[in-house]
Design a protein around this motif. Sequence first.
Motif, PDB file in Angstrom:
ATOM      1  N   GLN A   1       0.823  -1.209   0.000  1.00  0.00           N
ATOM      2  CA  GLN A   1       0.000   0.000   0.000  1.00  0.00           C
ATOM      3  C   GLN A   1       0.859   1.262   0.000  1.00  0.00           C
ATOM      4  N   PHE A   2       2.124   1.147   0.475  1.00  0.00           N
ATOM      5  CA  PHE A   2       2.927   2.373   0.548  1.00  0.00           C
ATOM      6  C   PHE A   2       4.302   2.258  -0.097  1.00  0.00           C
ATOM      7  N   LEU A   3       4.720   1.060  -0.492  1.00  0.00           N
ATOM      8  CA  LEU A   3       6.018   0.916  -1.153  1.00  0.00           C
ATOM      9  C   LEU A   3       5.814   0.355  -2.560  1.00  0.00           C
ATOM     10  N   GLU A   4       6.732   0.682  -3.462  1.00  0.00           N
ATOM     11  CA  GLU A   4       6.652   0.180  -4.830  1.00  0.00           C
ATOM     12  C   GLU A   4       8.001  -0.368  -5.272  1.00  0.00           C
ATOM     13  N   SER A   5       7.941  -1.227  -6.297  1.00  0.00           N
ATOM     14  CA  SER A   5       9.151  -1.904  -6.760  1.00  0.00           C
ATOM     15  C   SER A   5       9.607  -1.322  -8.090  1.00  0.00           C
ATOM     16  N   LEU A   6      10.799  -1.725  -8.510  1.00  0.00           N
ATOM     17  CA  LEU A   6      11.326  -1.225  -9.792  1.00  0.00           C
ATOM     18  C   LEU A   6      10.471  -1.714 -10.956  1.00  0.00           C
ATOM     19  N   VAL A   7      10.028  -2.978 -10.873  1.00  0.00           N
ATOM     20  CA  VAL A   7       9.220  -3.535 -11.958  1.00  0.00           C
ATOM     21  C   VAL A   7       8.023  -4.252 -11.351  1.00  0.00           C
ATOM     22  N   SER A   8       7.042  -4.589 -12.195  1.00  0.00           N
ATOM     23  CA  SER A   8       5.906  -5.377 -11.746  1.00  0.00           C
ATOM     24  C   SER A   8       5.686  -6.502 -12.746  1.00  0.00           C
ATOM     25  N   ARG A   9       4.578  -7.214 -12.592  1.00  0.00           N
ATOM     26  CA  ARG A   9       4.293  -8.309 -13.495  1.00  0.00           C
ATOM     27  C   ARG A   9       2.822  -8.187 -13.866  1.00  0.00           C
ATOM     28  N   ASP A  10       2.472  -8.428 -15.146  1.00  0.00           N
ATOM     29  CA  ASP A  10       1.061  -8.353 -15.509  1.00  0.00           C
ATOM     30  C   ASP A  10       0.428  -9.735 -15.433  1.00  0.00           C
ATOM     31  N   GLU A  11      -0.861  -9.797 -15.769  1.00  0.00           N
ATOM     32  CA  GLU A  11      -1.567 -11.052 -15.558  1.00  0.00           C
ATOM     33  C   GLU A  11      -1.061 -12.195 -16.428  1.00  0.00           C
ATOM     34  N   SER A  12      -0.400 -11.855 -17.528  1.00  0.00           N
ATOM     35  CA  SER A  12       0.121 -12.919 -18.381  1.00  0.00           C
ATOM     36  C   SER A  12       1.491 -13.400 -17.912  1.00  0.00           C
ATOM     37  N   GLY A  13       2.019 -12.759 -16.852  1.00  0.00           N
ATOM     38  CA  GLY A  13       3.317 -13.168 -16.355  1.00  0.00           C
ATOM     39  C   GLY A  13       4.473 -12.354 -16.917  1.00  0.00           C
ATOM     40  N   GLU A  14       4.153 -11.374 -17.796  1.00  0.00           N
ATOM     41  CA  GLU A  14       5.192 -10.506 -18.368  1.00  0.00           C
ATOM     42  C   GLU A  14       5.651  -9.480 -17.329  1.00  0.00           C
ATOM     43  N   ILE A  15       6.964  -9.224 -17.318  1.00  0.00           N
ATOM     44  CA  ILE A  15       7.484  -8.160 -16.454  1.00  0.00           C
ATOM     45  C   ILE A  15       7.185  -6.806 -17.121  1.00  0.00           C
ATOM     46  N   ILE A  16       6.636  -5.887 -16.336  1.00  0.00           N
ATOM     47  CA  ILE A  16       6.231  -4.582 -16.887  1.00  0.00           C
ATOM     48  C   ILE A  16       6.841  -3.447 -16.069  1.00  0.00           C
ATOM     49  N   PRO A  17       6.938  -2.235 -16.647  1.00  0.00           N
ATOM     50  CA  PRO A  17       7.566  -1.107 -15.942  1.00  0.00           C
ATOM     51  C   PRO A  17       6.792  -0.673 -14.701  1.00  0.00           C
ATOM     52  N   TRP A  18       7.544  -0.207 -13.711  1.00  0.00           N
ATOM     53  CA  TRP A  18       6.919   0.420 -12.545  1.00  0.00           C
ATOM     54  C   TRP A  18       7.777   1.629 -12.180  1.00  0.00           C
ATOM     55  N   LEU A  19       8.620   1.533 -11.168  1.00  0.00           N
ATOM     56  CA  LEU A  19       9.480   2.689 -10.887  1.00  0.00           C
ATOM     57  C   LEU A  19      10.572   2.810 -11.941  1.00  0.00           C
ATOM     58  N   ALA A  20      10.946   1.701 -12.542  1.00  0.00           N
ATOM     59  CA  ALA A  20      11.876   1.745 -13.675  1.00  0.00           C
ATOM     60  C   ALA A  20      11.047   1.725 -14.956  1.00  0.00           C
ATOM     61  N   GLU A  21      11.358   2.633 -15.900  1.00  0.00           N
ATOM     62  CA  GLU A  21      10.573   2.646 -17.133  1.00  0.00           C
ATOM     63  C   GLU A  21      11.178   1.713 -18.182  1.00  0.00           C
ATOM     64  N   SER A  22      12.479   1.392 -18.037  1.00  0.00           N
ATOM     65  CA  SER A  22      13.088   0.445 -18.970  1.00  0.00           C
ATOM     66  C   SER A  22      14.322  -0.169 -18.332  1.00  0.00           C
ATOM     67  N   TRP A  23      14.809  -1.243 -18.945  1.00  0.00           N
ATOM     68  CA  TRP A  23      15.993  -1.936 -18.429  1.00  0.00           C
ATOM     69  C   TRP A  23      16.641  -2.697 -19.561  1.00  0.00           C
ATOM     70  N   GLU A  24      17.940  -2.896 -19.426  1.00  0.00           N
ATOM     71  CA  GLU A  24      18.704  -3.508 -20.510  1.00  0.00           C
ATOM     72  C   GLU A  24      19.862  -4.298 -19.904  1.00  0.00           C
ATOM     73  N   PRO A  25      19.969  -5.617 -20.196  1.00  0.00           N
ATOM     74  CA  PRO A  25      21.139  -6.346 -19.707  1.00  0.00           C
ATOM     75  C   PRO A  25      22.341  -6.132 -20.631  1.00  0.00           C
ATOM     76  N   ALA A  26      23.544  -6.218 -20.055  1.00  0.00           N
ATOM     77  CA  ALA A  26      24.758  -6.176 -20.876  1.00  0.00           C
ATOM     78  C   ALA A  26      24.862  -7.494 -21.654  1.00  0.00           C
ATOM     79  N   ASP A  27      25.698  -7.509 -22.688  1.00  0.00           N
ATOM     80  CA  ASP A  27      25.818  -8.711 -23.524  1.00  0.00           C
ATOM     81  C   ASP A  27      26.227  -9.940 -22.717  1.00  0.00           C
TER      82      ASP A  27
END
Lengths: 555, 296
Positions: free
Chosen positions: A78-104
Amino acid sequence: MRAAPVTATTTKRRAGIIAGAVALVTTITLAGCQAAEPEASGDPVEGGTLVYASGDAEPTCLDPHVGGNYPQALIAGQFLESLVSRDESGEIIPWLAESWEPADDQLAWEFTLREGIEFTDGTPLDAEAVKVNVEHLKDPATQSSTGYLAMGKVESVEVVSDRVARFVLSAPDSALLESLAQPWTAIQSPAGIARGMDANCQAPVGTGPFIVDEWVKQDHVSLVRNDDYASAPADAAHTGPAYLEGIEWRFVPDSSTRYAALQGGQVDVIDNPQPDTIAATEGDDAFTWIDAPRPGASNRIELNSGQAPFDDERVREAFIRAVAVNDGIDSLFFGTAERSYSPLSSVEPLAHSDETLFETDVDAANTLLDEAGWTERDSDGTRMKDGARLTLRFPVSTNQSIPAEQSLFEQVQATAKEAGFEVVISLLDLSSWYGALFAHEYEIVSAPYTKVGPDVLRILYHSDSITPAPSGYFANLAQLDDPEVDALLTGAASTSDPAERAALYEQAQQLILGGHYLLPLYDQQNSFLLSANLQGARAMPTVSTPSFSDAWLID
Amino acid sequence: MWAVATLTFFAIRLIPGDPAQAILGGPGSQASQEALDQVRRDYGLDQPLLVQYFAMLGRLLTGDLGDSYALKVPVAELLGAQIGGTLLLAVLSLALAWVLALALSLVSTGRGRIATAVGEGVELTAAALPQFWLAAVLIAIFSTGLGWLPPVATGTPSGLVLPVVTLAIPLAGFLAQVMRESLLDAMAQPFVISARARGESAVGVRLRHTIRHAALPGISLSGWALGWLLSGAVVVETIFAIPGLGRTLLQAVTLRDIPVVTGVVLLIALVYVVMTVLTDVASRIADPRLRQEAGR
């Protein structure tokens, strides 16, 4: 996350009596329950305070970094949020982070934060804040357990720019995003953390739709609206501040009291409704049921393969073939729980099921036991071998197993007896139950485990998890020790290719199920009963905690 | 008090459960070795048991109950915040039980066989009612059914009604049973006949004379009753979601929060001691014979 002490105080006898008492004044309709996401009707209404009655144990600290259990997650959402969330299909979606990219090489991930977000104390959300949070989780003084494990492969966080934080990993981690979607790794204000553990436990500071105003121990936590809220997750129904002015979060340990309070309009939402309660409200327009199974593992009975008699696969298979649980699940759970045939929760997209392995067949069980040398029988009909009885110790945690589940275990006991197993059930409180597990004084056991994503398989079935943690805790209760399973789970945890990851997890689950190490029962039950005046509430697709940022009350 | 502290200290260590884990987020914690070591050092848990025991006694002698493992606040502060609610609950229940018991025994004693049989039946039934069942029935009738009273006590007077009635009814049964016996004895005494002969009515005799006799065993039972109420508070506070010592104790035992368990147990022992003194004084007030003996 290991299970948290739920104060399900009702003993079975008592639940029966109370159910009888409630039946006097309510009409119970016994029909198959169909859970539905509440359909929001009409336009949102501004204002009002929601009263929530929680049956989970009252947290000892509201900061989910400290320890890290489910009761903390329930309210922290109710009062804290995470960098990312997950939608109903199980996909990771943006929350406090709008995007992310792993190194090679997959050894670094860069997260770009949303612009212009502030914590409710005015501190800006920046890369430095993310760094402070990860350090807080990894600091032994924080006493973190769940978040600490989730950050296991994270070595450090570097500040690339104000809005970009780089996570440096010690090994590739395909579960990193899922770990960061959990409430136990939520991002808090660095200034809040700097106040020290006592103050931060009392009222953590986040970016969420509500703010902790006051915590009256054993009674309630008052949450007030964050009027500057601007960081709803990508799948929220609306952006901006919540419609509700606040939430009164009450701790009501007794399940029938919670239901009575909901019926009387004293509260608007209850969690942990018992199956008979859910069945009683079926078809009643005054209530909405949100069925929200927890992610991670299914609820299952694990067979301790580390010692006799279950070190013999034939005996394990005999047990699984001997017991019948389907009728028990239907009748004891009033149709609110669906039988599972997977080690993973049905909310996990990568869950693999195999019903054929679990068909009850007492004749096959008897043949297997004869083959395994359990041929003699004593006067009770319990099988014997070399003077030893075929006894299965079954410690059951009364904090974790609701009365319906305890009754189901008695049915397991009764059906296993037909094949010559003697199941000895001990009802124990949580500390004693862990004591029995740590001492390996069990042949079968049921232990819930909540985590986002299939990486929970590695925690539960990798041979590394047989070695106890310093506290004595070990997660691999089946004591499954198979190099092939280890290799699959390690490979799945480090691959960056989603298709390969799915294939590896499927193979691992086939081996785990096929080796007769566990008897899946149903998803980890978790649900909410809402008064019909409450609209727009939902369970988060991450760890199924309730979210009220889109909710409103109608008169 | 010393014996109670000692017993509690060793008893809680006999049941499985690691205090360091209680501190680190409860049973089954996956805390790291560093965290466990640090906590054991900070709380002196790495010391031998006897050293820990004497350290605890030393602290207790200076009035320091220590800090809660789970809540990380001083135990005295925690108990101070919770004792008011529990004592209020217990005292109100005791008062209501007294009223009910006196009324029942006065109404049904010495009024013929049927009244006696009904009275005894009511007492027996009341005394045998389990609190959790009574609570469920009261909630079903007065909250769910009639909607008069809230099932969750939220600090309002109306929220206290059901919990107090739940505790008072079985207690009233016990009290009335012992009162009835001495009331019957008293009614057979010559002074009753002489009082009636002076023109005192049947009610007057009861209110002015025999009630004292009936009250005496009730008073001495009240010390025991308060202890009974405090243990009943565990059940009632849980069902009606009232903050208080009972729930504090239940949670502390579950989490193996040793300082809190010790604190609650000591507090209850203290209440017993105080109650014993109070019932003694009350007995003297109710029974002039005791006062004369003391005066000699």
